[in-house]
Design a protein around this motif. Structure first.
Motif, PDB file in Angstrom:
ATOM      1  N   GLU A  26     -42.779 -46.012   6.871  1.00  0.00           N
ATOM      2  CA  GLU A  26     -41.664 -45.717   5.970  1.00  0.00           C
ATOM      3  C   GLU A  26     -41.403 -44.214   5.920  1.00  0.00           C
ATOM      4  OE1 GLU A  26     -40.284 -46.173   1.279  1.00  0.00           O
ATOM      5  OE2 GLU A  26     -42.172 -47.073   1.941  1.00  0.00           O
ATOM      6  N   ALA A  27     -42.475 -43.430   5.926  1.00  0.00           N
ATOM      7  CA  ALA A  27     -42.312 -41.979   5.930  1.00  0.00           C
ATOM      8  C   ALA A  27     -41.587 -41.518   7.186  1.00  0.00           C
ATOM      9  CB  ALA A  27     -43.678 -41.303   5.821  1.00  0.00           C
ATOM     10  N   GLY A  28     -41.924 -42.101   8.353  1.00  0.00           N
ATOM     11  CA  GLY A  28     -41.224 -41.750   9.585  1.00  0.00           C
ATOM     12  C   GLY A  28     -39.755 -42.112   9.530  1.00  0.00           C
ATOM     13  N   GLU A  29     -39.450 -43.228   8.899  1.00  0.00           N
ATOM     14  CA  GLU A  29     -38.053 -43.643   8.741  1.00  0.00           C
ATOM     15  C   GLU A  29     -37.297 -42.643   7.866  1.00  0.00           C
ATOM     16  OE1 GLU A  29     -36.456 -46.950   5.871  1.00  0.00           O
ATOM     17  OE2 GLU A  29     -36.980 -47.909   7.778  1.00  0.00           O
ATOM     18  N   ILE A  30     -37.926 -42.206   6.771  1.00  0.00           N
ATOM     19  CA  ILE A  30     -37.268 -41.254   5.870  1.00  0.00           C
ATOM     20  C   ILE A  30     -37.051 -39.919   6.565  1.00  0.00           C
ATOM     21  CG2 ILE A  30     -37.483 -39.973   3.708  1.00  0.00           C
ATOM     22  CD1 ILE A  30     -39.111 -42.317   2.603  1.00  0.00           C
ATOM     23  N   LEU A  31     -38.040 -39.469   7.326  1.00  0.00           N
ATOM     24  CA  LEU A  31     -37.892 -38.203   8.041  1.00  0.00           C
ATOM     25  C   LEU A  31     -36.685 -38.255   8.969  1.00  0.00           C
ATOM     26  CD1 LEU A  31     -38.932 -35.383   8.886  1.00  0.00           C
ATOM     27  CD2 LEU A  31     -40.317 -36.540  10.620  1.00  0.00           C
ATOM     28  N   HIS A  32     -36.513 -39.356   9.677  1.00  0.00           N
ATOM     29  CA  HIS A  32     -35.382 -39.494  10.588  1.00  0.00           C
ATOM     30  C   HIS A  32     -34.069 -39.506   9.812  1.00  0.00           C
ATOM     31  CE1 HIS A  32     -33.343 -40.280  14.269  1.00  0.00           C
ATOM     32  NE2 HIS A  32     -33.062 -41.545  14.020  1.00  0.00           N
ATOM     33  N   VAL A  33     -34.071 -40.120   8.643  1.00  0.00           N
ATOM     34  CA  VAL A  33     -32.862 -40.169   7.818  1.00  0.00           C
ATOM     35  C   VAL A  33     -32.461 -38.769   7.367  1.00  0.00           C
ATOM     36  CG1 VAL A  33     -31.959 -40.903   5.567  1.00  0.00           C
ATOM     37  CG2 VAL A  33     -33.142 -42.552   7.029  1.00  0.00           C
ATOM     38  N   VAL A  34     -33.414 -38.016   6.802  1.00  0.00           N
ATOM     39  CA  VAL A  34     -33.053 -36.705   6.245  1.00  0.00           C
ATOM     40  C   VAL A  34     -32.743 -35.697   7.337  1.00  0.00           C
ATOM     41  CG1 VAL A  34     -34.335 -37.094   4.110  1.00  0.00           C
ATOM     42  CG2 VAL A  34     -35.475 -35.953   6.024  1.00  0.00           C
ATOM     43  N   ALA A  35     -33.369 -35.860   8.511  1.00  0.00           N
ATOM     44  CA  ALA A  35     -33.083 -34.934   9.612  1.00  0.00           C
ATOM     45  C   ALA A  35     -31.694 -35.177  10.204  1.00  0.00           C
ATOM     46  CB  ALA A  35     -34.141 -35.072  10.700  1.00  0.00           C
ATOM     47  N   ARG A  36     -31.138 -36.365   9.979  1.00  0.00           N
ATOM     48  CA  ARG A  36     -29.838 -36.702  10.547  1.00  0.00           C
ATOM     49  C   ARG A  36     -28.687 -36.503   9.562  1.00  0.00           C
ATOM     50  NH1 ARG A  36     -29.811 -40.482  14.814  1.00  0.00           N
ATOM     51  NH2 ARG A  36     -27.559 -40.400  14.567  1.00  0.00           N
ATOM     52  N   VAL A  37     -28.963 -36.024   8.358  1.00  0.00           N
ATOM     53  CA  VAL A  37     -27.917 -35.882   7.342  1.00  0.00           C
ATOM     54  C   VAL A  37     -26.796 -34.984   7.852  1.00  0.00           C
ATOM     55  CG1 VAL A  37     -27.377 -34.865   5.091  1.00  0.00           C
ATOM     56  CG2 VAL A  37     -29.373 -36.349   5.348  1.00  0.00           C
ATOM     57  N   GLY A  38     -25.572 -35.515   7.850  1.00  0.00           N
ATOM     58  CA  GLY A  38     -24.400 -34.720   8.200  1.00  0.00           C
ATOM     59  C   GLY A  38     -24.321 -34.273   9.638  1.00  0.00           C
ATOM     60  N   THR A  39     -25.154 -34.828  10.538  1.00  0.00           N
ATOM     61  CA  THR A  39     -25.161 -34.386  11.930  1.00  0.00           C
ATOM     62  C   THR A  39     -25.125 -35.581  12.871  1.00  0.00           C
ATOM     63  OG1 THR A  39     -27.575 -34.398  12.152  1.00  0.00           O
ATOM     64  CG2 THR A  39     -26.555 -32.374  11.324  1.00  0.00           C
ATOM     65  N   GLU A  40     -24.703 -35.323  14.085  1.00  0.00           N
ATOM     66  CA  GLU A  40     -24.755 -36.303  15.165  1.00  0.00           C
ATOM     67  C   GLU A  40     -25.477 -35.626  16.318  1.00  0.00           C
ATOM     68  OE1 GLU A  40     -24.676 -39.850  16.751  1.00  0.00           O
ATOM     69  OE2 GLU A  40     -23.717 -39.449  14.811  1.00  0.00           O
ATOM     70  N   PRO A  41     -26.784 -35.885  16.488  1.00  0.00           N
ATOM     71  CA  PRO A  41     -27.576 -35.131  17.471  1.00  0.00           C
ATOM     72  C   PRO A  41     -27.176 -35.440  18.906  1.00  0.00           C
ATOM     73  CG  PRO A  41     -28.850 -36.947  16.601  1.00  0.00           C
ATOM     74  CD  PRO A  41     -27.582 -36.905  15.800  1.00  0.00           C
ATOM     75  N   ARG A  42     -27.464 -34.518  19.776  1.00  0.00           N
ATOM     76  CA  ARG A  42     -27.231 -34.707  21.207  1.00  0.00           C
ATOM     77  C   ARG A  42     -28.375 -35.549  21.771  1.00  0.00           C
ATOM     78  NH1 ARG A  42     -28.525 -32.058  25.987  1.00  0.00           N
ATOM     79  NH2 ARG A  42     -26.895 -32.130  27.588  1.00  0.00           N
ATOM     80  N   ASP A  43     -28.034 -36.692  22.288  1.00  0.00           N
ATOM     81  CA  ASP A  43     -29.056 -37.630  22.757  1.00  0.00           C
ATOM     82  C   ASP A  43     -28.545 -38.382  23.985  1.00  0.00           C
ATOM     83  OD1 ASP A  43     -31.310 -39.299  22.867  1.00  0.00           O
ATOM     84  OD2 ASP A  43     -30.451 -40.733  21.445  1.00  0.00           O
ATOM     85  N   PRO A  44     -28.300 -37.672  25.106  1.00  0.00           N
ATOM     86  CA  PRO A  44     -27.680 -38.329  26.272  1.00  0.00           C
ATOM     87  C   PRO A  44     -28.532 -39.436  26.879  1.00  0.00           C
ATOM     88  CG  PRO A  44     -28.461 -36.116  26.827  1.00  0.00           C
ATOM     89  CD  PRO A  44     -28.557 -36.241  25.339  1.00  0.00           C
ATOM     90  N   ALA A  45     -29.857 -39.344  26.743  1.00  0.00           N
ATOM     91  CA  ALA A  45     -30.719 -40.361  27.351  1.00  0.00           C
ATOM     92  C   ALA A  45     -30.905 -41.577  26.453  1.00  0.00           C
ATOM     93  CB  ALA A  45     -32.080 -39.756  27.692  1.00  0.00           C
TER      94      ALA A  45
END
Length: 362
Positions: A26-45
């Protein structure tokens, strides 16, 4: 990274008490949520999984614009908000800070701070991982987003202190430090650990400022002394040996098995060794990995893999940063011919992939 982590080790005592009901996943899920706030990361692969919850509103929108009524960049809030500068902030600036502190995702960060463990891989990466791409393709943490989060948490502590809620203000900064140590202790990459050390630097500076502002001078001095002493000791140990400590692939391989070494370093070292070690001796190039290598790998798996999500990550790390050898014929005849002689490219511990890349001009 190791030096930065050691420098902020005195701050470890300022973590909040963990919540035993909060799992590492659950902690890993939350980290991914807060790190993605307001952004769309570059993830071509295509490595990243969709976050469990999406917040389109960024942590800050106009905080760096001339319209920022505080007159202070968020990157400097951890020093300025607990200094005399903060006494000059007017109602408009306070309202500006209050609005940002009320971001709907802020509660997620405070929940994350109460995790005892962190499974970064399960929260961030897809399962199964994309075929045909090595670990060099994986996206790394959103550093700017994490720094924005840290600034927001500092502002939260400042507002609490301003309202006379000193104990709550201290808890807010302890939450920031708790997330910092989760990243430093539990991550599978050095960049995550570096991000954690950056949060620790912000949180430690802010905490010292808060203590001084609240009149707790003796504790503030002890905190400052502890970090200065650690920094001085590191400088003395490192003097005369340049920027990079002398190391060898053999020493890195030993370090992978050292459970006292931070997780991120162990994972990076394991991947690095599997990338370059196969090409460092003629015997290994011609005949591939021997029994000793497979025994080492087995020991690494037993000591390094902690969560189900890390099983596939381990298999990718066995292939090194570059992954398996491409089979599409685009690399040319000579590289393909030599890699067929130098070892099967899909076999972990083979020199084929690195050789192929070099011959192809990569």
């Amino acid at each position: 990274v190791a030096e930065r982590m050691a420098r902020y080790e005195p701050l470890r005592r300022y973590r909040v008490a963990p919540d035993p009901t909060l799992t590492a996943q659950e902690a890993g899920e939350i980290l991914h949520v807060v790190a993605r706030v307001g952004t769309e990361p570059r993830d071509p692969a295509g490595w990243l999984r969709p976050p469990a919850r999406i917040y389109d509103q960024p942590w800050f929108d106009d905080a760096r614009s001339p319209d920022n009524p505080t007159g202070i960049s968020p990157q400097a809030w951890h020093t300025a908000l607990f200094s005399d500068t903060a006494d000059t902030l007017g109602p408009e600036a306070i309202a500006f800070l209050e609005e940002r502190v009320a971001h709907p995702a802020a509660a997620e960060f405070r929940r994350l701070a109460r995790a005892a463990a962190l499974d970064v891989t399960s929260g961030r990466l897809r399962s199964p991982l994309p075929a045909g791409s090595g670990l060099i393709s994986q996206p790394y943490p959103n550093m700017s987003g994490l720094r924005a989060l840290a600034a927001l948490q500092v502002a939260h502590a400042f507002l609490l202190s301003r309202d006379g809620r000193s104990d709550e203000a201290r808890v807010a900064l302890e939450e920031l430090l708790s997330v910092a140590f989760l990243l430093m202790d539990e991550s599978t990459t050095l960049l995550d650990q570096y991000a954690g050390s950056s949060l620790a630097a912000i949180g430690g500076t802010a905490l010292e400022g808060l203590l001084r502002r609240e009149g707790q001078i003796a504790e503030a001095e002890r905190l400052a002394w502890a970090m200065e002493s650690t920094t001085g000791a590191l400088e003395r140990v490192n003097s005369g040996r340049g920027w990079v400590a002398p190391a060898s692939v053999g020493r890195l391989a030993e370090g992978v098995l050292d459970s006292s070494t931070p997780q991120g370093f162990r994972w990076e070292a394991f991947t690095f060794v599997n990338t370059v070690a196969p090409c460092l001796s003629l015997r290994r190039v011609l005949f591939g990995p021997g029994e000793a290598h497979f025994e080492w790998e087995s020991s690494v798996r037993a000591s390094l893999v902690r969560y189900p999500s890390e099983v596939e990550f381990f298999e990718r790390a066995r292939d090194g940063y570059l992954g398996g050898v491409a089979g599409d014929g685009s690399i040319g005849l000579l590289p393909r011919g030599l890699t067929s002689v130098l070892g099967r490219g899909t076999e972990p511990g083979s020199c084929a992939r690195l050789t192929q890349l070099a011959l192809a001009g990569g």
